[in-house]
Motif scaffolding. Sequence first.
Motif, PDB file in Angstrom:
ATOM      1  N   LEU A  22      45.467  26.356 117.003  1.00 49.91           N
ATOM      2  CA  LEU A  22      47.058  26.322 116.979  1.00 49.91           C
ATOM      3  C   LEU A  22      47.289  25.365 115.767  1.00 49.91           C
ATOM      4  O   LEU A  22      48.053  25.326 114.991  1.00 49.91           O
ATOM      5  CB  LEU A  22      47.806  26.428 118.090  1.00 49.91           C
ATOM      6  N   ARG A  29      50.172  25.332 112.563  1.00 50.10           N
ATOM      7  CA  ARG A  29      50.442  26.851 112.767  1.00 50.10           C
ATOM      8  C   ARG A  29      50.142  27.885 111.966  1.00 50.10           C
ATOM      9  O   ARG A  29      50.417  29.013 111.770  1.00 50.10           O
ATOM     10  CB  ARG A  29      51.970  26.900 113.231  1.00 50.10           C
ATOM     11  N   LEU A  32      49.523  31.957 112.462  1.00 49.09           N
ATOM     12  CA  LEU A  32      50.570  32.400 113.033  1.00 49.09           C
ATOM     13  C   LEU A  32      51.786  32.985 111.788  1.00 49.09           C
ATOM     14  O   LEU A  32      52.454  33.539 112.230  1.00 49.09           O
ATOM     15  CB  LEU A  32      51.430  31.727 114.369  1.00 49.09           C
ATOM     16  N   SER A  39      49.731  38.218 110.847  1.00 46.04           N
ATOM     17  CA  SER A  39      49.421  36.857 110.823  1.00 46.04           C
ATOM     18  C   SER A  39      48.020  36.683 110.308  1.00 46.04           C
ATOM     19  O   SER A  39      47.401  37.663 110.255  1.00 46.04           O
ATOM     20  CB  SER A  39      49.446  36.389 112.158  1.00 46.04           C
ATOM     21  N   GLU A  65      49.906  30.548 122.880  1.00 47.52           N
ATOM     22  CA  GLU A  65      50.823  31.259 121.804  1.00 47.52           C
ATOM     23  C   GLU A  65      49.790  32.201 120.985  1.00 47.52           C
ATOM     24  O   GLU A  65      50.274  33.293 120.505  1.00 47.52           O
ATOM     25  CB  GLU A  65      51.254  30.105 121.015  1.00 47.52           C
ATOM     26  N   ILE A  66      48.711  31.639 120.551  1.00 49.81           N
ATOM     27  CA  ILE A  66      47.690  32.498 119.851  1.00 49.81           C
ATOM     28  C   ILE A  66      47.307  33.633 120.655  1.00 49.81           C
ATOM     29  O   ILE A  66      47.025  34.890 120.042  1.00 49.81           O
ATOM     30  CB  ILE A  66      46.448  31.512 119.163  1.00 49.81           C
ATOM     31  N   GLU A  69      49.684  36.442 120.405  1.00 49.81           N
ATOM     32  CA  GLU A  69      49.651  36.923 118.914  1.00 49.81           C
ATOM     33  C   GLU A  69      48.508  38.016 119.082  1.00 49.81           C
ATOM     34  O   GLU A  69      48.828  39.339 118.684  1.00 49.81           O
ATOM     35  CB  GLU A  69      49.471  35.939 117.914  1.00 49.81           C
TER      36      GLU A  69
END
Length: 108
Positions: A22, A29, A32, A39, A65-66, A69
């Motif tokens: 990330l 980032r 993302l 993405s 967070e990844i 996604e």
Amino acid sequence: MDTHTTGQATSLTSYLVIPARLRSTRLPRKLLLRETGKSLRQHTFEAACLARRPSGICVAADDEEIAQEVRRFGGRVQLTDPAAPSGTDRVAEVARQLSHVDVVVNVQ
């Protein structure tokens, strides 16, 4: 195909692992970002899905967070040690859990 031991061809099992970090230093980032509506990680995953022979594909992510996604677009994800120094280290961490696989491909 392996023909070294018996002289007969055997099929090898392969698996694709896409490392994802990330906190990029040059473009934070970036995995993302959605400049095209998808993405960058989704574009890479979809391109890897075009491969015909792997038994599986996953993203080796260093951050939830990844991982979220990847799950959002239907991909498989494995969280890895955030302290891993490189993408190759992330791939190796996943590869150690794939005892049934003959060849692990690092997709970067």
